[in-house]
Design an enzyme around this catalytic site. Sequence first.
Site, PDB file in Angstrom:
ATOM      1  N   ARG A  28       1.043  -1.206   0.246  1.00 55.66           N
ATOM      2  CA  ARG A  28       0.176   0.158   0.390  1.00 55.66           C
ATOM      3  C   ARG A  28       1.151   0.886   0.125  1.00 55.66           C
ATOM      4  O   ARG A  28       1.681   1.167   0.748  1.00 55.66           O
ATOM      5  CB  ARG A  28      -0.993   0.041   1.279  1.00 55.66           C
ATOM      6  CG  ARG A  28      -1.793   1.264   1.534  1.00 55.66           C
ATOM      7  CD  ARG A  28      -2.905   1.042   2.224  1.00 55.66           C
ATOM      8  NE  ARG A  28      -3.922   0.447   1.473  1.00 55.66           N
ATOM      9  CZ  ARG A  28      -5.535   0.619   1.639  1.00 55.66           C
ATOM     10  NH1 ARG A  28      -5.176   1.206   3.563  1.00 55.66           N
ATOM     11  NH2 ARG A  28      -6.000   0.147   1.392  1.00 55.66           N
ATOM     12  N   HIS A  60      -6.930   0.991  -6.455  1.00 52.27           N
ATOM     13  CA  HIS A  60      -7.193   0.729  -6.016  1.00 52.27           C
ATOM     14  C   HIS A  60      -7.741  -0.854  -6.339  1.00 52.27           C
ATOM     15  O   HIS A  60      -9.159  -1.368  -6.003  1.00 52.27           O
ATOM     16  CB  HIS A  60      -8.331   0.763  -4.290  1.00 52.27           C
ATOM     17  CG  HIS A  60      -8.303   0.410  -3.615  1.00 52.27           C
ATOM     18  ND1 HIS A  60      -7.470  -1.082  -2.952  1.00 52.27           N
ATOM     19  CD2 HIS A  60      -9.524   0.646  -2.441  1.00 52.27           C
ATOM     20  CE1 HIS A  60      -7.605  -1.534  -1.454  1.00 52.27           C
ATOM     21  NE2 HIS A  60      -8.471  -0.439  -0.694  1.00 52.27           N
ATOM     22  N   GLN A 117     -10.022  -4.098  -4.295  1.00 49.03           N
ATOM     23  CA  GLN A 117     -11.765  -3.679  -4.233  1.00 49.03           C
ATOM     24  C   GLN A 117     -12.492  -3.601  -5.115  1.00 49.03           C
ATOM     25  O   GLN A 117     -13.924  -3.683  -4.785  1.00 49.03           O
ATOM     26  CB  GLN A 117     -11.328  -1.653  -3.394  1.00 49.03           C
ATOM     27  CG  GLN A 117     -12.429  -1.104  -2.629  1.00 49.03           C
ATOM     28  CD  GLN A 117     -12.905  -2.104  -1.938  1.00 49.03           C
ATOM     29  OE1 GLN A 117     -11.879  -1.981  -1.009  1.00 49.03           O
ATOM     30  NE2 GLN A 117     -14.260  -2.246  -1.420  1.00 49.03           N
ATOM     31  N   ASP A 155     -17.552   7.269  -2.389  1.00 45.53           N
ATOM     32  CA  ASP A 155     -16.365   6.774  -1.705  1.00 45.53           C
ATOM     33  C   ASP A 155     -16.118   8.407  -0.546  1.00 45.53           C
ATOM     34  O   ASP A 155     -16.405   9.676  -1.583  1.00 45.53           O
ATOM     35  CB  ASP A 155     -14.819   6.408  -2.393  1.00 45.53           C
ATOM     36  CG  ASP A 155     -13.441   6.551  -1.866  1.00 45.53           C
ATOM     37  OD1 ASP A 155     -13.660   5.900  -0.362  1.00 45.53           O
ATOM     38  OD2 ASP A 155     -12.676   6.598  -1.862  1.00 45.53           O
ATOM     39  N   CYS A 183     -16.539   0.913  -0.719  1.00 41.61           N
ATOM     40  CA  CYS A 183     -15.534   0.926   0.265  1.00 41.61           C
ATOM     41  C   CYS A 183     -15.036   0.448   1.771  1.00 41.61           C
ATOM     42  O   CYS A 183     -14.543  -0.746   2.116  1.00 41.61           O
ATOM     43  CB  CYS A 183     -13.626   0.821  -0.945  1.00 41.61           C
ATOM     44  SG  CYS A 183     -13.677   2.989  -0.709  1.00 41.61           S
ATOM     45  N   ARG A 235     -13.907  -8.704   0.023  1.00 41.22           N
ATOM     46  CA  ARG A 235     -11.794  -8.662   0.152  1.00 41.22           C
ATOM     47  C   ARG A 235     -11.201  -9.585   0.284  1.00 41.22           C
ATOM     48  O   ARG A 235      -9.945 -10.134  -0.769  1.00 41.22           O
ATOM     49  CB  ARG A 235     -11.404  -7.574   0.514  1.00 41.22           C
ATOM     50  CG  ARG A 235     -12.099  -6.125   0.565  1.00 41.22           C
ATOM     51  CD  ARG A 235     -11.289  -5.350  -0.835  1.00 41.22           C
ATOM     52  NE  ARG A 235     -10.415  -5.473  -0.179  1.00 41.22           N
ATOM     53  CZ  ARG A 235      -9.770  -4.203   0.180  1.00 41.22           C
ATOM     54  NH1 ARG A 235      -9.983  -3.431   0.680  1.00 41.22           N
ATOM     55  NH2 ARG A 235      -8.203  -4.524  -0.228  1.00 41.22           N
TER      56      ARG A 235
HETATM   57  N1  NVA Z   1     -10.383   6.737  -1.567  1.00 42.76           N
HETATM   58  C1  NVA Z   1     -10.120   6.291  -0.690  1.00 42.76           C
HETATM   59  C2  NVA Z   1     -10.138   5.166  -0.534  1.00 42.76           C
HETATM   60  C3  NVA Z   1     -10.040   4.515   1.273  1.00 42.76           C
HETATM   61  C4  NVA Z   1      -9.962   2.753   1.029  1.00 42.76           C
HETATM   62  C5  NVA Z   1      -8.411   6.841  -0.432  1.00 42.76           C
HETATM   63  O1  NVA Z   1      -7.726   6.303  -1.053  1.00 42.76           O
HETATM   64  O2  NVA Z   1      -8.009   6.690   1.504  1.00 42.76           O
HETATM   65  N1   CP Z   2     -11.553  -0.393   1.787  1.00 43.22           N
HETATM   66  C1   CP Z   2      -9.810  -0.627   2.667  1.00 43.22           C
HETATM   67  O1   CP Z   2      -9.197  -1.270   1.470  1.00 43.22           O
HETATM   68  O2   CP Z   2      -9.923   0.018   3.435  1.00 43.22           O
HETATM   69  P1   CP Z   2      -8.670   0.134   4.511  1.00 43.22           P
HETATM   70  O3   CP Z   2      -8.003   0.749   4.519  1.00 43.22           O
HETATM   71  O4   CP Z   2      -9.248  -0.054   5.868  1.00 43.22           O
HETATM   72  O5   CP Z   2      -7.297  -1.185   4.046  1.00 43.22           O
END
Ligand code: NVA
Ligand code: CP
Length: 308
Positions: free
Chosen positions: A107, A134, A137, A226, A265, A293
């Site tokens: 990540r 992502h 997801q 989101d 998500c 997931r």
């Molecule tokens: N768009 C959000 C998704 C979190 C799972 C982010 O990048 O924070």
């Molecule tokens: N949806 C998602 O990726 O959640 P987290 O940020 O908790 O991993």
Amino acid sequence: MRHFLDLAAPTAAGLRAILDEAHARKAARKGLPKGLPDADAPLDGHTLALIFEKPSTRTRFSFAQAIRQLGGSAITVSAGEMQLGRGEPVDDTARVLSRMVDAIMLRANSHATLETLANAASVPVINGLTDISHPCQILADILTFEEHSGRQVAGSTWAYLGDGNNIANSLVEAASVLGFDLRLGVPHGHDPDSAVMATACARGGSVDLVRSAEAAVEGADVVVTDTWISMGQEDSKAKLAAMQPFQVDAALMARANPSAVFLHCLPAHRGEEVTEEVIDGPASLVWDEAENRLHAQKAVLLWCLERL
Ligand code: NVA
Ligand code: CP
């Protein structure tokens, strides 16, 4: 090397194989304790590195449990605990980890970091979220829609509302590869990534940018949103104001297909991108989506390690 960096690179057949495997494996282990491996334990003896430059709940737990259910184990670290956090080059990190583990999930703050890691690694690298995409997801989202509706995603209509962020980009890629219609209700100045859009359009994807929330959801089978402020983005009053007309509320859901489902998500901000009534209401599949997931990523791991 089968890296899983986005949803544009795998073929439609590859993504279909991942989805079919996820459906089958989920059904096959129904009723088993969550920590018990699948009967065939196909990744017995394998190790997955999980590296996080940003916080995570779902991605962290679902990958750790996914590799465990496949018979393997995970080593989870935050990038700040590694020499990476003190400036050791990403490509050197990739070379070292490739000697010790069978696959790496990252990540990352920047998609470029993920690409550097993948270019130098001699084991598969998986995108666990970047600023650009992502993909894991969105596979879980599609799995959730398919199991709920009993139909394949091809030919369905999806509406995405809000910020043109990593989730929006991965949806754009998925729509163009798997053949579903996507309407993006996003305000001016917050569009999805232009390169992602261009690739999807060149592929002939049915992906339309609309500036009205109502037009986006009209007759849609799935309504997705989101957070308006993603991790690493600056909180801005101006952005929140621009997003407000794209909030998913009950009146908006009423314009979608009567059997439409709502996906998010998570984490969610009730009262911002979605009302409590919708996310906690009967059309919401967000808890199945979160569980999926795990099932989707088991299939991704098998695909990366050429077991599919
Ligand atoms: N768009 C959000 C998704 C979190 C799972 C982010 O990048 O924070
Ligand atoms: N949806 C998602 O990726 O959640 P987290 O940020 O908790 O991993």
